[in-house]
Design a protein around this motif. Structure first.
Motif, PDB file in Angstrom:
ATOM      1  N   ASP A 131       0.852  -1.187   0.000  1.00 60.41           N
ATOM      2  CA  ASP A 131       0.000   0.000   0.000  1.00 60.41           C
ATOM      3  C   ASP A 131       0.887   1.236   0.000  1.00 60.41           C
ATOM      4  O   ASP A 131       1.956   1.223   0.617  1.00 60.41           O
ATOM      5  CB  ASP A 131      -0.886  -0.020   1.275  1.00 60.41           C
ATOM      6  N   TYR A 183     -13.842   7.120 -12.433  1.00 57.41           N
ATOM      7  CA  TYR A 183     -13.614   6.012 -11.483  1.00 57.41           C
ATOM      8  C   TYR A 183     -14.266   4.736 -11.998  1.00 57.41           C
ATOM      9  O   TYR A 183     -13.623   3.679 -12.103  1.00 57.41           O
ATOM     10  CB  TYR A 183     -14.182   6.403 -10.114  1.00 57.41           C
ATOM     11  N   LEU A 207       1.652   1.567  -6.263  1.00 53.65           N
ATOM     12  CA  LEU A 207       1.227   0.546  -7.230  1.00 53.65           C
ATOM     13  C   LEU A 207       1.950   0.704  -8.564  1.00 53.65           C
ATOM     14  O   LEU A 207       2.238  -0.278  -9.260  1.00 53.65           O
ATOM     15  CB  LEU A 207      -0.278   0.734  -7.436  1.00 53.65           C
ATOM     16  N   SER A 235     -10.277   5.534  -4.785  1.00 50.93           N
ATOM     17  CA  SER A 235     -11.396   4.651  -4.526  1.00 50.93           C
ATOM     18  C   SER A 235     -12.791   5.245  -4.609  1.00 50.93           C
ATOM     19  O   SER A 235     -13.737   4.599  -4.155  1.00 50.93           O
ATOM     20  CB  SER A 235     -11.207   4.025  -3.144  1.00 50.93           C
TER      21      SER A 235
HETATM   22  N1  LIG Z   1     -15.639   1.305  -0.267  1.00 50.90           N
HETATM   23  C1  LIG Z   1     -16.564   1.077  -1.199  1.00 50.90           C
HETATM   24  O1  LIG Z   1     -17.746   1.438  -1.074  1.00 50.90           O
HETATM   25  C2  LIG Z   1     -16.182   0.295  -2.432  1.00 50.90           C
HETATM   26  C3  LIG Z   1     -17.200  -0.178  -3.266  1.00 50.90           C
HETATM   27  C4  LIG Z   1     -16.861  -0.849  -4.436  1.00 50.90           C
HETATM   28  C5  LIG Z   1     -15.529  -1.047  -4.750  1.00 50.90           C
HETATM   29  N2  LIG Z   1     -14.565  -0.580  -3.917  1.00 50.90           N
HETATM   30  C6  LIG Z   1     -13.165  -0.790  -4.291  1.00 50.90           C
HETATM   31  O2  LIG Z   1     -12.520  -1.492  -3.253  1.00 50.90           O
HETATM   32  C7  LIG Z   1     -11.157  -1.060  -3.165  1.00 50.90           C
HETATM   33  C8  LIG Z   1     -10.856  -0.625  -1.736  1.00 50.90           C
HETATM   34  O3  LIG Z   1     -11.743   0.443  -1.382  1.00 50.90           O
HETATM   35  P1  LIG Z   1     -11.609   1.174   0.026  1.00 50.90           P
HETATM   36  O4  LIG Z   1     -12.959   1.671   0.378  1.00 50.90           O
HETATM   37  O5  LIG Z   1     -10.865   0.344   0.978  1.00 50.90           O
HETATM   38  O6  LIG Z   1     -10.731   2.430  -0.402  1.00 50.90           O
HETATM   39  P2  LIG Z   1      -9.601   3.199   0.413  1.00 50.90           P
HETATM   40  O7  LIG Z   1      -9.406   4.511  -0.259  1.00 50.90           O
HETATM   41  O8  LIG Z   1      -9.906   3.194   1.850  1.00 50.90           O
HETATM   42  O9  LIG Z   1      -8.323   2.268   0.189  1.00 50.90           O
HETATM   43  C9  LIG Z   1      -7.601   2.259  -1.000  1.00 50.90           C
HETATM   44  C10 LIG Z   1      -6.142   1.993  -0.649  1.00 50.90           C
HETATM   45  O10 LIG Z   1      -5.402   2.034  -1.864  1.00 50.90           O
HETATM   46  C11 LIG Z   1      -4.205   2.712  -1.592  1.00 50.90           C
HETATM   47  N3  LIG Z   1      -3.694   3.348  -2.805  1.00 50.90           N
HETATM   48  C12 LIG Z   1      -4.250   4.345  -3.528  1.00 50.90           C
HETATM   49  N4  LIG Z   1      -3.443   4.688  -4.551  1.00 50.90           N
HETATM   50  C13 LIG Z   1      -2.349   3.881  -4.447  1.00 50.90           C
HETATM   51  C14 LIG Z   1      -1.157   3.750  -5.208  1.00 50.90           C
HETATM   52  N5  LIG Z   1      -0.892   4.555  -6.265  1.00 50.90           N
HETATM   53  N6  LIG Z   1      -0.256   2.829  -4.838  1.00 50.90           N
HETATM   54  C15 LIG Z   1      -0.479   2.006  -3.770  1.00 50.90           C
HETATM   55  N7  LIG Z   1      -1.587   2.102  -2.996  1.00 50.90           N
HETATM   56  C16 LIG Z   1      -2.507   3.029  -3.342  1.00 50.90           C
HETATM   57  C17 LIG Z   1      -4.520   3.760  -0.550  1.00 50.90           C
HETATM   58  O11 LIG Z   1      -3.377   4.147   0.184  1.00 50.90           O
HETATM   59  C18 LIG Z   1      -5.566   3.026   0.302  1.00 50.90           C
HETATM   60  O12 LIG Z   1      -4.979   2.398   1.415  1.00 50.90           O
HETATM   61  C19 LIG Z   1     -10.969   0.014  -4.198  1.00 50.90           C
HETATM   62  O13 LIG Z   1     -10.440  -0.562  -5.374  1.00 50.90           O
HETATM   63  C20 LIG Z   1     -12.383   0.499  -4.449  1.00 50.90           C
HETATM   64  O14 LIG Z   1     -12.520   1.049  -5.730  1.00 50.90           O
HETATM   65  C21 LIG Z   1     -14.848   0.085  -2.768  1.00 50.90           C
END
Ligand SMILES: NC(=O)c1ccc[n+]([C@@H]2O[C@H](COP(=O)([O-])OP(=O)(O)OC[C@H]3O[C@@H](n4cnc5c(N)ncnc54)[C@H](O)[C@@H]3O)[C@@H](O)[C@H]2O)c1
Length: 341
Positions: free
Chosen positions: A31, A140, A54, A75
């Protein structure tokens, strides 16, 4: 299995890591740590992991790994719309690169965190299943569609991508997000006595608890290959197929003394989809979601009270866009969202 969990320091990853470990898997995190400090209550015990962007992943990060669970991303819609090019760089190109490296390293299963917002402007009250037309309305959601397409092209006898289209998450996580609808409305209700809805409340917005998402991914990890290979799954439950106005009503019930206020000032929201979740239940017999919207609202109100949520934390620390803006204004990250230090 040895599982590489990207995004392990995010809202969902922080809930998923212990669920995977409890199922007997060895979890390794990866992360950039953009929201590592967005903690409500005691700091979580993270699995061993690396702070890596990433976009900088190398073959070494996937060596010796049996499966990848890929959560890391910008996200949500506001983040995606802030910088569409960055969203495509991180969410699309870097994700596909990770998948290629994983496949080349002999990783057999790749669970991808997609979203029901790929259905976008589905409209109407009919249930949309996985084969419905995809109508993403934001960068997104578009980035998620592109990754699904590119992973599909990588699927073969030895590499099984799975597209987990999660409904909008809710519920407590040690690393909280307050910018998703239920978590947001519960916070407003507690802090102001008002369940404030800026849209007209009519869009369908299926919800799923973070813990149920964690259970679904854990189940998909070891499901028979033929049940999940190269398939998309909506992750959630029909009982949580709710409109925004219904979510607001549940929140008002969970927070005594609060009142719903639907202002409609942001007009109608084009993102509306009511979802059929049966495919995953069929593929994984015995799986079902455990959390209702009402229970989640009560749980969250309890956690906010217990850890004394402040307005400042609610608006700044637990809102992804505000955290990134603050990091950028302070010079901690550059304009590509990479750490300067
Ligand atoms: N939370 C929701 O409602 C939801 C719904 C559908 C899908 N998702 C998907 O699930 C996944 C996780 O969502 P979340 O709610 O935990 O989001 P979040 O923002 O809490 O977590 C995302 C993580 O990705 C990391 N990140 C972002 N850019 C990065 C990079 N360039 N390199 C490395 N790490 C990076 C961030 O540091 C963070 O810890 C995402 O892909 C999101 O699109 C979330």
């Amino acid at each position: 299995m040895r599982v590489l969990l990207t995004g392990h320091q995010g809202y969902l990853g922080t809930v998923m890591a212990p669920v995977l470990a409890a199922a007997g898997h060895e979890v390794v995190g990866l992360d950039a740590g953009l929201f590592a400090d967005c903690v409500l209550g005691p700091a979580p015990a993270d699995p061993p992991g690396e702070r890596v962007d990433l976009r900088d992943i190398t073959a070494a990060h996937v060596a010796g790994v049996d499966a990848v669970i890929h959560l890391a991303a910008l996200s949500n819609d506001p983040l995606g719309s802030l910088a569409p090019d960055l969203t495509y760089d991180i969410n699309h190109h870097a994700s596909v690169r990770l998948a290629r490296l994983a496949r080349d390293a002999g990783v057999r299963r790749f669970l991808y965190a997609s979203t029901c917002s790929v259905y976008g402007a589905a409209g109407g009250d009919d249930l949309v299943a996985e084969d419905a037309p995809l109508r993403p309305v934001t960068p997104y959601a578009e980035s998620k569609v592109r990754v699904e397409d590119d992973l599909h092209a990588l699927a073969d006898d030895d590499f099984t991508p799975v597209y987990m289209r999660n409904a909008t998450a809710f519920g407590h996580s040690p690393r909280l997000r307050a910018d998703i609808v239920l978590n947001n409305l519960v916070g407003h209700a507690l802090l102001s006595g008002e369940v404030l809805v800026l849209s007209d409340g009519t869009p369908w917005r299926p919800l799923v608890h973070a813990a149920d998402i964690a259970r679904a991914f854990t189940a998909a990890l070891t499901a028979p290959r033929e049940a999940v290979h190269d398939r998309a799954f909506n992750i959630g439950s029909e009982i949580n197929n709710v409109t925004v106005a219904e979510i607001a009503a549940q929140v008002a019930e969970a927070v005594p003394g609060s009142k719903v206020n639907i202002t409609g000032e942001n007009g109608a929201d084009p993102r509306s989809y009511r979802v059929d979740f049966s495919r995953f239940r069929t593929a994984i017999p015995g799986f079902d979601c455990e959390w209702t919207v009402k229970d989640g609202a009560l749980e969250l109100a309890g956690a906010y009270r217990k850890h004394k949520l402040t307005r400042e934390d609610f608006e700044a620390r637990f809102t992804r866009l505000a955290v990134l803006r603050a990091a950028s204004d302070a010079g901690a990250v550059d304009d590509t969202l990479r750490w300067r230090r």
